[in-house]
Design a protein around this motif. Sequence first.
Motif, PDB file in Angstrom:
ATOM      1  N   LYS A   1       0.853  -1.186   0.000  1.00 37.42           N
ATOM      2  CA  LYS A   1       0.000   0.000   0.000  1.00 37.42           C
ATOM      3  C   LYS A   1       0.885   1.231   0.000  1.00 37.42           C
ATOM      4  O   LYS A   1       1.847   1.291   0.775  1.00 37.42           O
ATOM      5  CB  LYS A   1      -0.896   0.007   1.239  1.00 37.42           C
ATOM      6  CG  LYS A   1      -1.913  -1.110   1.229  1.00 37.42           C
ATOM      7  CD  LYS A   1      -2.745  -1.086   2.484  1.00 37.42           C
ATOM      8  CE  LYS A   1      -3.728  -2.246   2.472  1.00 37.42           C
ATOM      9  NZ  LYS A   1      -4.198  -2.574   3.817  1.00 37.42           N
TER      10      LYS A   1
ATOM     11  N   ARG B   1      -1.055   3.529 -11.362  1.00 39.82           N
ATOM     12  CA  ARG B   1      -2.252   2.681 -11.455  1.00 39.82           C
ATOM     13  C   ARG B   1      -2.040   1.448 -12.320  1.00 39.82           C
ATOM     14  O   ARG B   1      -2.756   0.465 -12.194  1.00 39.82           O
ATOM     15  CB  ARG B   1      -3.407   3.475 -12.076  1.00 39.82           C
ATOM     16  CG  ARG B   1      -3.987   4.479 -11.172  1.00 39.82           C
ATOM     17  CD  ARG B   1      -5.052   3.844 -10.310  1.00 39.82           C
ATOM     18  NE  ARG B   1      -5.256   4.649  -9.129  1.00 39.82           N
ATOM     19  CZ  ARG B   1      -5.763   4.190  -7.998  1.00 39.82           C
ATOM     20  NH1 ARG B   1      -6.116   2.942  -7.886  1.00 39.82           N
ATOM     21  NH2 ARG B   1      -5.895   4.982  -6.968  1.00 39.82           N
TER      22      ARG B   1
ATOM     23  N   LYS C   1      -0.899  -0.563  -4.440  1.00 40.42           N
ATOM     24  CA  LYS C   1      -2.247  -0.051  -4.217  1.00 40.42           C
ATOM     25  C   LYS C   1      -2.113   1.365  -3.653  1.00 40.42           C
ATOM     26  O   LYS C   1      -1.641   1.556  -2.528  1.00 40.42           O
ATOM     27  CB  LYS C   1      -2.972  -0.967  -3.225  1.00 40.42           C
ATOM     28  CG  LYS C   1      -4.434  -0.659  -3.107  1.00 40.42           C
ATOM     29  CD  LYS C   1      -5.187  -1.822  -2.459  1.00 40.42           C
ATOM     30  CE  LYS C   1      -6.580  -1.414  -2.008  1.00 40.42           C
ATOM     31  NZ  LYS C   1      -7.352  -0.623  -2.973  1.00 40.42           N
TER      32      LYS C   1
END
Length: 230
Positions: free
Chosen positions: A119, A148, A154
């Motif tokens: 993340k 992306r 993420k």
Amino acid sequence: MSLKERIELVNTRIRQACKRSGRQPEEINIVAVTKYVSLEATEAVLDQGLTHIGENRLQVAGPKWEQLGGRGTWHFIGHLQTNKVKDVIGKFGYIHSLDRLSLAKELEKKAAAENTFIKVFIQVNISGEETKQGLAPDEVPGFLEEVRKLPHLKVIGLMTMAPFEGDPEDTRPIFRGLRELRDQLNDKSLTDEPMEHLSMGMSNDFEVAVEEGATWLRLGTLLVGKEEEN
Ligand SMILES: *Cc1c(COP(=O)(O)O)cnc(C)c1O
């Protein structure tokens, strides 16, 4: 003041800032920044139930992580050299300092090889200070589009650091700027999933950050303390 008392005090101040700004305390997460303290003090933080640990240097964080048996969820909050990415993957669940595409690509490569996900927050230099890391706000849309495309990363939000101000109120435009940037990016639907998080607010300015929408505070000195060099 004991660690327990400091945690209570910080939580009280967060609740008050939430009340002032119509937010819910549950929206606010704390990364306990342990970069100034020993392994023992880091362990004490985990024992108090704070599970998110923030470190900014791998030489220090790596051994702590090993000794603590991987307890907690680790956040990398400092400048990350591309050749150190291999030491981050598998240890740190979150990176707050993604600031260039070469780093994103290396994280993708290593995360894919380990079959794991990471993340990330995109670090933005809202204040425009030359000494601060991060992308200029107008670089973020294009950057986000590239990141992306990397399936093992993420992007959960944006991160910024405000300049140290004698009066924390002076940091408000910086934090507001980060929130507005996130909202604009979400409006443009550059993302299939909107970015939810704002990593902003440190010991000196976290209440203003909460009032402006922070969802992750990074708290070192005030919460965990700072040990003298020895
Ligand atoms: C050190 C550090 C913090 C914590 O700072 P304090 O003022 O001690 O709370 C937060 N974020 C980053 C990126 C840091 O390097």
